[in-house]
Enzyme design. Structure first.
Site, PDB file in Angstrom:
ATOM      1  N   GLY A 208      -8.479   2.578   1.660  1.00 16.62           N
ATOM      2  CA  GLY A 208      -9.048   3.362   0.562  1.00 16.62           C
ATOM      3  C   GLY A 208      -8.132   4.510   0.188  1.00 16.62           C
ATOM      4  O   GLY A 208      -6.967   4.541   0.589  1.00 16.62           O
ATOM      5  N   ASN A 209      -8.646   5.436  -0.594  1.00 17.39           N
ATOM      6  CA  ASN A 209      -7.868   6.621  -0.954  1.00 17.39           C
ATOM      7  C   ASN A 209      -8.819   7.807  -1.141  1.00 17.39           C
ATOM      8  O   ASN A 209     -10.019   7.665  -1.021  1.00 17.39           O
ATOM      9  CB  ASN A 209      -7.024   6.356  -2.210  1.00 17.39           C
ATOM     10  N   TYR A 210      -8.261   8.964  -1.426  1.00 15.11           N
ATOM     11  CA  TYR A 210      -9.061  10.196  -1.443  1.00 15.11           C
ATOM     12  C   TYR A 210      -9.785  10.464  -2.758  1.00 15.11           C
ATOM     13  O   TYR A 210     -10.393  11.516  -2.905  1.00 15.11           O
ATOM     14  CB  TYR A 210      -8.158  11.400  -1.138  1.00 15.11           C
ATOM     15  N   SER A 211      -9.734   9.552  -3.696  1.00 14.69           N
ATOM     16  CA  SER A 211     -10.382   9.823  -4.986  1.00 14.69           C
ATOM     17  C   SER A 211     -11.886  10.075  -4.803  1.00 14.69           C
ATOM     18  O   SER A 211     -12.570   9.316  -4.123  1.00 14.69           O
ATOM     19  CB  SER A 211     -10.176   8.633  -5.924  1.00 14.69           C
TER      20      SER A 211
END
Ligand code: CTP
Length: 399
Positions: A208-211
């Site tokens: 995933g990512n930090y968005s």
């Protein structure tokens, strides 16, 4: 954005009348002039002083009060209002409005107005489900009234069912939507993506990512308030999507791609605020991967470039989250993906980019104009982006 608008907030005699104080407060904070009109029974639940203290305006309770700013108060109120919202609206008030009765200040005002009317019913489940109430609501809907709620839950009677006043946030969203009719994006269909995609590794893990989704959600809300029909295609986030927009939940880049392709057909604009994974595991393990080998490699393959792929007669807006050479990188993406303009931000600042409520962005258009905006709330950045979108939609070449 609704500063200077005028709303009549009708409050009727329900136990949930105290929630109308919060509605009055939120509207007033938004720069809207709120005139509260209470029925006699509403004053049994909340005092006019509560509303007066919040709105800093006189509260109207009596048709025959000699102390008034207006010669014929209900007519003056009805003419000035941009919207009338009755929250909570009891079964009794709904019935009186359906019949066109005019026996108190609120019903007279509604009968004299040409402004849109929003009703937020609140009553016991039996009263709500009664055929008479349903017919009255149907009659009012067919005359163009907007009905929000009621919600399901525990009622004052101790029963559980439909009849609770809709959430304040939902009522405010409907008010904003109605006020936004005729806004500069009315009649436009916008597709907005948000959040960070999740690419499954096995049944319990993903890349995933930090968005946070905040920028995309702020855009969806602002576009709704400017009259657009919005489809929000969202990867998982921890925040609630704004009411009044179509929401499509997806998880992976491939799912997001499919949803964007489906919804972009016939849309006027696509704004890709989502952080789409560039790579995904080539294979997703069917079972949980065990902690056995010293080293573990996961083969990744490229995901499709959604924004780059979408073609057709629609305005395309991209985002570029950069950690270096912001303008150069963003300009390259703008060209490669065939965008109308791109919103670039330097994610190395603590007050800008992922998760926080603020953003410092640079907007670059097709002809190379670079607009550096100061640090702003994401909701304000959203308005700036939509200002530029409105220019493009109107045929302007440079934004
Ligand atoms: N985007 C997309 N599909 C992808 C990756 C990105 O539609 N598979 C969109 C994003 O939503 C954003 C824009 O393209 O609006 C730029 O995303 P970004 O990740 O910054 O660009 P990439 O093309 O992935 O370039 P890089 O990761 O190499 O910086």
């Amino acid at each position: 954005m609704f500063e200077g608008k005028s709303i009549i907030l009708g409050v009727t005699g329900s136990i949930s009348a105290y929630k109308a104080v919060e509605i009055a407060s939120k509207l007033t904070q938004g720069g809207i002039e709120v005139d509260v009109v209470m029925t006699a029974s509403a004053t049994e639940f909340v005092t006019p002083l509560s509303f007066q203290s919040i709105t800093h305006r006189p509260v109207h309770t009596d048709m025959f009060s000699p102390v008034t700013d207006f010669d014929i108060e209900h007519v003056a109120l009805a003419e000035r209002a941009d919207v009338i919202v009755i929250a909570p609206a009891t079964a009794n008030t709904i019935a009186r409005l359906a019949l066109g009765l005019a026996d108190d200040l609120l019903s007279c005002t509604v009968l004299s107005t040409s402004a849109p009317v929003i009703l937020a019913p609140a009553m016991d489940v039996g009263m709500y489900q009664n055929q008479v109430t349903q017919e009255n609501l149907e009659r009012l809907r067919s005359r163009g009234y907007t009905v929000v709620g009621p919600a399901y839950g525990r009622l004052a009677s101790g029963l559980e069912g439909l009849g609770r006043l809709a959430e304040v946030g939902e009522i405010l969203a409907v008010i904003h939507q109605v006020l936004g009719r005729g806004g500069d994006l009315s009649g436009k269909r916008l597709v907005i993506s948000a959040g960070g995609t999740q690419e499954p590794i096995d049944p319990v893990r993903y890349i995933g990512n930090y968005s946070s989704g905040k920028m995309g959600y702020a855009l969806a809300e602002a576009a709704r308030n400017r009259g657009a029909k919005v489809t929000l295609i969202t990867a998982p986030t921890a925040i609630s999507p704004p009411p009044g927009v179509e929401v499509i939940q997806v998880q992976t880049a491939l799912q997001m791609r499919q949803a964007v392709i489906d919804k972009a057909a016939g849309a006027d604009a696509l704004i890709m605020a989502a952080a789409v994974a560039d790579y995904r595991p080539q294979a997703t393990a069917g079972q949980k991967i065990k902690r056995k080998p010293e080293k573990l490699s996961i083969e990744l393959i490229k995901t499709p470039d959604i924004l780059g792929e979408i073609a057709g007669d629609l305005i395309k807006v991209g985002f570029a989250a950069e950690s270096e050479e912001v303008v150069e990188n963003a300009t390259r993406k703008l060209k490669e993906k065939g965008l109308d303009f791109i919103v670039a931000n330097d994610i190395t600042g603590a007050d800008s980019g992922f998760s926080v409520d603020t953003n410092r962005v640079i907007i670059i258009d097709r002809i190379g104009k670079v607009d550096r905006l100061p640090l702003m709330l994401k909701s304000e950045v959203a308005q700036k982006i939509l200002d530029k979108l409105a220019v493009r939609l109107a045929g302007g070449s440079s934004v």
